[in-house]
Design a protein around this motif. Structure first.
Motif, PDB file in Angstrom:
ATOM      1  N   ARG A 138       0.830  -1.207   0.000  1.00 32.04           N
ATOM      2  CA  ARG A 138       0.000   0.000   0.000  1.00 32.04           C
ATOM      3  C   ARG A 138       0.860   1.251   0.000  1.00 32.04           C
ATOM      4  NH1 ARG A 138      -4.451   1.631   4.678  1.00 32.04           N
ATOM      5  NH2 ARG A 138      -5.212   3.522   3.659  1.00 32.04           N
ATOM      6  N   LEU A 139       1.967   1.241   0.772  1.00 31.17           N
ATOM      7  CA  LEU A 139       2.866   2.385   0.804  1.00 31.17           C
ATOM      8  C   LEU A 139       3.477   2.641  -0.563  1.00 31.17           C
ATOM      9  CD1 LEU A 139       4.430   4.568   2.328  1.00 31.17           C
ATOM     10  CD2 LEU A 139       6.112   2.827   2.945  1.00 31.17           C
ATOM     11  N   PHE A 140       3.888   1.582  -1.239  1.00 33.55           N
ATOM     12  CA  PHE A 140       4.497   1.765  -2.562  1.00 33.55           C
ATOM     13  C   PHE A 140       3.462   2.209  -3.594  1.00 33.55           C
ATOM     14  CE2 PHE A 140       8.291  -0.123  -0.913  1.00 33.55           C
ATOM     15  CZ  PHE A 140       9.294   0.251  -1.795  1.00 33.55           C
ATOM     16  N   VAL A 141       2.219   1.786  -3.439  1.00 33.30           N
ATOM     17  CA  VAL A 141       1.174   2.264  -4.357  1.00 33.30           C
ATOM     18  C   VAL A 141       0.982   3.770  -4.187  1.00 33.30           C
ATOM     19  CG1 VAL A 141      -1.306   2.178  -4.827  1.00 33.30           C
ATOM     20  CG2 VAL A 141      -0.024   0.061  -4.535  1.00 33.30           C
ATOM     21  N   ILE A 142       0.975   4.236  -2.921  1.00 33.84           N
ATOM     22  CA  ILE A 142       0.841   5.678  -2.665  1.00 33.84           C
ATOM     23  C   ILE A 142       2.013   6.447  -3.279  1.00 33.84           C
ATOM     24  CG2 ILE A 142       0.791   7.433  -0.852  1.00 33.84           C
ATOM     25  CD1 ILE A 142      -0.600   5.385   0.934  1.00 33.84           C
ATOM     26  N   LEU A 143       3.228   5.930  -3.088  1.00 33.10           N
ATOM     27  CA  LEU A 143       4.410   6.608  -3.643  1.00 33.10           C
ATOM     28  C   LEU A 143       4.416   6.548  -5.169  1.00 33.10           C
ATOM     29  CD1 LEU A 143       7.144   5.381  -1.130  1.00 33.10           C
ATOM     30  CD2 LEU A 143       5.944   7.579  -1.154  1.00 33.10           C
ATOM     31  N   HIS A 144       3.939   5.431  -5.742  1.00 32.33           N
ATOM     32  CA  HIS A 144       3.912   5.314  -7.204  1.00 32.33           C
ATOM     33  C   HIS A 144       2.998   6.364  -7.826  1.00 32.33           C
ATOM     34  CE1 HIS A 144       2.342   3.550 -11.027  1.00 32.33           C
ATOM     35  NE2 HIS A 144       3.633   3.335 -11.216  1.00 32.33           N
ATOM     36  N   ARG A 145       1.902   6.662  -7.162  1.00 26.35           N
ATOM     37  CA  ARG A 145       0.992   7.676  -7.681  1.00 26.35           C
ATOM     38  C   ARG A 145       1.548   9.086  -7.541  1.00 26.35           C
ATOM     39  NH1 ARG A 145      -4.735   5.500  -5.047  1.00 26.35           N
ATOM     40  NH2 ARG A 145      -4.871   3.547  -6.248  1.00 26.35           N
ATOM     41  N   ARG A 146       2.599   9.255  -6.749  1.00 33.17           N
ATOM     42  CA  ARG A 146       3.184  10.580  -6.531  1.00 33.17           C
ATOM     43  C   ARG A 146       4.609  10.658  -7.097  1.00 33.17           C
ATOM     44  NH1 ARG A 146      -1.293  10.008  -5.059  1.00 33.17           N
ATOM     45  NH2 ARG A 146      -2.439  10.999  -3.346  1.00 33.17           N
ATOM     46  N   ILE A 147       4.927   9.835  -8.070  1.00 36.81           N
ATOM     47  CA  ILE A 147       6.294   9.815  -8.605  1.00 36.81           C
ATOM     48  C   ILE A 147       6.671  11.169  -9.189  1.00 36.81           C
ATOM     49  CG2 ILE A 147       7.725   8.890 -10.473  1.00 36.81           C
ATOM     50  CD1 ILE A 147       6.613   6.176  -9.939  1.00 36.81           C
ATOM     51  N   ARG A 148       5.782  11.792  -9.930  1.00 37.81           N
ATOM     52  CA  ARG A 148       6.103  13.080 -10.547  1.00 37.81           C
ATOM     53  C   ARG A 148       6.397  14.137  -9.486  1.00 37.81           C
ATOM     54  NH1 ARG A 148       1.822  15.217 -14.702  1.00 37.81           N
ATOM     55  NH2 ARG A 148       0.549  15.196 -12.810  1.00 37.81           N
ATOM     56  N   MET A 149       5.607  14.142  -8.423  1.00 37.15           N
ATOM     57  CA  MET A 149       5.835  15.121  -7.357  1.00 37.15           C
ATOM     58  C   MET A 149       7.133  14.828  -6.617  1.00 37.15           C
ATOM     59  SD  MET A 149       3.004  16.330  -4.560  1.00 37.15           S
ATOM     60  CE  MET A 149       3.137  17.931  -3.753  1.00 37.15           C
ATOM     61  N   ILE A 150       7.429  13.545  -6.409  1.00 37.26           N
ATOM     62  CA  ILE A 150       8.678  13.175  -5.740  1.00 37.26           C
ATOM     63  C   ILE A 150       9.888  13.605  -6.572  1.00 37.26           C
ATOM     64  CG2 ILE A 150      10.069  11.217  -4.945  1.00 37.26           C
ATOM     65  CD1 ILE A 150       7.451   9.795  -4.263  1.00 37.26           C
TER      66      ILE A 150
END
Length: 441
Positions: free
Chosen positions: A74-86
């Motif tokens: 679940r944590l990686f799914v959240i981060l995957h959706r925010r890759i551009r912002m990261i």
């Protein structure tokens, strides 16, 4: 404070904010500020291009991680959706660090603000994903974004003055937007903490096998009432609300409950009684009137019962207190079922009883440790009447189907042993001299 004074203060605050905004826009026209805006746009475009390249590869790699824990995925799914912002945050901070090393700090001032804002927004959007309630999550997220933005831009004092200047006077107290906002934020935070403690404690209580299911439900409900009530009153107290005035309000609410919400209060009290006397509990198989099924959950107002055909009935707690309830699994899981049948007078009743008991004992779900019995219950007009009694211990599997299976086993056994099941027959005799005719339709 009169209404004219409040309006004048609001106007002064808005004028100050407008002046700050004008100075900020004029500053953007300076060469180095324009360059910084162009750099921000370029970094965003680069982050977008890199996201198109990296995101599919990360997604493919995540799909191959089958043995991962649910929280990690679940944590990686959240981060995957925010890759551009990261990527944008990482790139913008790199540029800020480089420019602060090679040029004057003032020439990276806007870049620093953008970097701080995006970093704070990224942290907030990831942290608020831990809140399960969508409405509460959105409220916390947008509230935190607004507060962080004002803090980074140095506008918190102006915003506080603007909110504090709008309000109403109630007796000796003054209720302002600033006070209401503080109360709302504290209330949300307290409710989030209460929800976390309630969920954690409920999981601990459910895992304790020494506590009966009904007492588990009662303990969880009591804990939720205490935690959420404490969160509400503590939040009001922290913002300076006088709680003594709530005594009058609670008295008025009590009168309203007594007259207008009698059924609701009755169901609430009945629910507490059901939990205390442990007459029913989750998993019990009960029948109430025409409703037969097993209990899914015990609520504050109703009991959820699921029937064999997949329907879920919400039975008010009061009906379970005042009505006649059959609990098939109150003290134990054993259930005795009776079926009736008849055989012809020419069949040996001793043989019929033995065959019936053997047929029932060979049927699936019928218990062997509690033997079936068969008795004669009467001599009918055309048959000898019997009752066959057998035991099961899984009423949740259905009663009609097991009765049908036993009837089918009896039919097969009687066919094999030549035992007949009589049925009413009628003979019509035509008297001598009678004339049969056909009526014209």
């Amino acid at each position: 404070m009169t209404s004219d004074d409040a309006f004048a203060e609001i106007l002064a605050v808005l004028t100050s904010l407008l002046g700050d905004l004008t100075l900020f826009l004029q500053g953007l026209l300076r060469p180095w500020n324009a360059y910084q805006i162009a750099i921000v746009a370029g970094v965003f475009l680069l982050a977008h291009i890199l996201t198109r390249i990296i995101a599919p590869r990360v997604h493919t790699w995540m799909r191959s991680r089958e043995g991962w824990a649910k929280w990690r995925m679940r944590l990686f799914v959240i981060l995957h959706r925010r890759i551009r912002m990261i990527l944008f945050v990482a790139l913008i901070w790199t540029i800020v660090w480089v420019m602060r090393e090679v040029t004057w700090p003032s020439r990276s001032y806007l870049l620093g603000i953008v970097a701080e804002l995006t970093t704070a927004w990224l942290f907030i959007v990831v942290a608020t994903r831990l809140i399960g309630n969508p409405v509460m999550r959105a409220a916390v997220r947008y509230g935190a974004w607004t507060w962080v933005t004002l803090s980074i831009l140095g506008l918190t004092e102006e915003a506080r003055r603007a909110l504090d200047s709008v309000g109403v006077t109630l007796g000796e107290s003054r209720l302002t937007l600033w006070l209401a906002l503080q109360a709302l934020i504290l209330l949300v935070l307290m409710f989030v903490a209460a929800r976390f403690l309630s969920t954690t404690s409920a999981a601990r209580i459910r895992s304790n096998e020494d506590i009966s299911p009904s007492m588990q439900v009662l303990a969880i409900k009591f804990l939720q009432v205490v935690l959420y009530g404490a969160a509400f009153f503590i939040s009001l107290r922290l913002v300076g609300v006088d709680l003594t005035g709530l005594a009058v309000l609670s008295g008025a609410i009590g009168v309203g409950l007594g007259f207008g919400l009698q059924k609701v209060v009755s169901n609430l009290v009945s629910g507490v009684i059901l939990l205390l006397d442990r007459s029913i509990k989750p998993g019990d198989v009960i029948s109430l009137g025409e409703t037969f099924g097993w209990i899914n959950s015990l609520g504050a107002r109703y009991v959820s019962i699921t029937t064999r055909d997949g329907k879920e009935y919400l039975i008010p707690n009061e009906d379970l207190i005042t009505g006649q309830v059959v609990n098939w699994s109150h003290s134990n899981d054993f259930v005795r079922l009776d079926i009736y049948f008849g055989t012809a007078y020419g069949d040996d009743p001793h043989l019929v009883r033995r065959i019936a008991v053997e047929a029932a004992s060979k049927t699936k779900r019928v218990l062997s440790e509690r033997p079936a019995v068969c008795h004669i219950v009467g001599f009918g007009d055309s048959s000898v009447d019997y009752i066959l009694r057998f035991w099961i211990r899984d009423p949740t599997g259905g009663l009609t189907n097991i009765r049908g299976n036993v009837y089918l086993a009896l039919w097969d056994a009687f066919q094999e042993n030549g035992i007949s099941i009589p049925f009413p027959q009628r003979e019509v005799k035509v008297l001598e001299g009678s004339v049969l005719g056909r009526s014209e339709g």
